[in-house]
Design an enzyme around this catalytic site. Structure first.
Site, short mmCIF file in Angstrom:
data_model
loop_
_atom_site.label_atom_id
_atom_site.label_comp_id
_atom_site.label_asym_id
_atom_site.label_seq_id
_atom_site.Cartn_x
_atom_site.Cartn_y
_atom_site.Cartn_z
N LYS A 192 -13.02 -7.94 -8.22
CA LYS A 192 -13.46 -8.16 -6.55
C LYS A 192 -14.55 -8.47 -6.78
CE LYS A 192 -10.22 -4.94 -4.75
NZ LYS A 192 -9.98 -4.17 -3.33
N LYS B 19 0.88 -1.28 0.51
CA LYS B 19 -0.27 0.10 0.00
C LYS B 19 1.40 1.25 0.01
CE LYS B 19 -4.06 -2.23 0.07
NZ LYS B 19 -5.15 -1.07 -0.96
#
Length: 329
Positions: free
Chosen positions: A217, A109
């Site tokens: 997703k 991240k």
């Protein structure tokens, strides 16, 4: 396909839990989710609290598919997965990676609010130092503008990046970042995530030539079958990722990865490792860089242990009622 379940059928087995995170991820230290059981298994409904009911309706459709319909035929039984490193200080990177065991890919991240590019460089460099041979991808969650993205990816590419996920917010911005990186000879592929799952038309990004690959997703796209259709129409390589799910949600992601005709990248489905506990005694976590496809059955004892406070349970059940009404019409 079975008829869509009634609200009472969903409420009859609904459980709301709050699972503690090992590290802050996406700004939270507790992950709340609602689970229910259907004729063929468990489903998970966990859109983040800030999402509106219309967007959340896709998450409910995916949960119902898992619990009432089941999944398409599988083409593979072992799904390669990446480790995930949140926006932690570089000194904590070895601690985070240790939980995942041996892996061949790591997602890091970056562009965390309140941090600087120097923090990102230090974190990514720490991953490279720990895993010299691993494929490293970074995820900015649209945290940069075009100028910042081009500068950041120029610097981060020095350690070798597999791709950058959603460096900027809009499709037009993704296309511009991709053009500028190519112009300056920076060898970083662009992956679209939010520009697929949060768009009314998830195929826009492919038509605009704004990405080299797409991140899919299951829950935000409305289920495994719809995600398979989107990948087929997009005509781009796909990475299957999770939305910070328990093992129940991860099972749906594994079903998508197992059904794709091609799986060129390790999947972002190892995120159960970020929880201090799961809701099943056999959590779907990586072993030697992969997860073996199997069912996820919620454990009643764990559901009770991590039951959300009454006011949060009521909040989720009210949300379920509103979102079910959208799908039921």
């Amino acid at each position: 396909m079975l008829p869509f379940p009634t609200l009472n059928e969903l409420l009859a087995t609904a459980k709301v839990v709050s699972l503690p995170m090992r590290v802050k991820f996406r700004g939270i230290t507790e992950r709340e989710t609602l689970l229910f059981r259907g004729p063929v298994g468990w489903g998970e409904f966990c859109p983040f609290p800030e999402y509106g009911d219309a967007e959340a309706s896709r998450w409910l459709a995916a949960a119902v598919e898992a619990a009432w319909q089941g999944f398409p035929p599988q083409l593979r039984e072992n799904i390669p997965v990446n480790a995930t490193v949140p926006a932690v200080p570089a000194a904590r990177v070895p601690e985070v990676l240790e939980r995942f065991g041996r892996v061949g890919a790591v997602k890091v991240k970056v562009a965390e609010r309140g941090q600087e590019l120097a923090d990102d460089v230090a974190r990514v460099t720490a991953v490279r130092d720990a895993l010299p041979e691993a494929a490293i991808r970074v995820d900015a969650n649209a945290g940069w503008d075009v100028t910042q993205a081009v500068e950041a990816l120029g610097r981060l590419s020095a350690v070798g990046l597999e791709y950058a996920e959603q460096p900027v917010q809009h499709i037009e911005g993704l296309a511009e970042v991709r053009r500028q990186l190519a112009r300056q000879g920076t060898p970083v592929l662009i992956a679209a995530d939010e520009s697929v799952r949060k768009e009314d038309d998830p195929l826009k990004v492919a038509r605009a030539g704004a990405a080299d690959l797409i991140v899919v997703k299951v829950a935000p796209l409305g289920g495994v079958r719809r995600a398979l259709d989107i990948v087929a129409q997009a005509g781009l390589p796909a990475v299957v990722s999770s939305a910070l799910d328990t093992s129940v949600g991860i099972r749906a992601g594994l079903a998508l990865a197992a059904a794709l005709p091609e799986l060129p990248f390790a999947c972002g489905l190892g995120t159960v490792r970020l929880f201090a506990s799961d809701i099943t005694g056999d959590p779907l976590v990586p072993d030697d860089g992969a997860i073996r496809l199997r069912e996820a059955v919620a454990d009643e004892g764990l559901l009770e242990r991590y039951a959300a406070p009454a006011e949060r349970r009521d909040w989720w059940l009210d949300r379920l009622r509103r979102v079910h009404a959208i799908l039921d019409t």
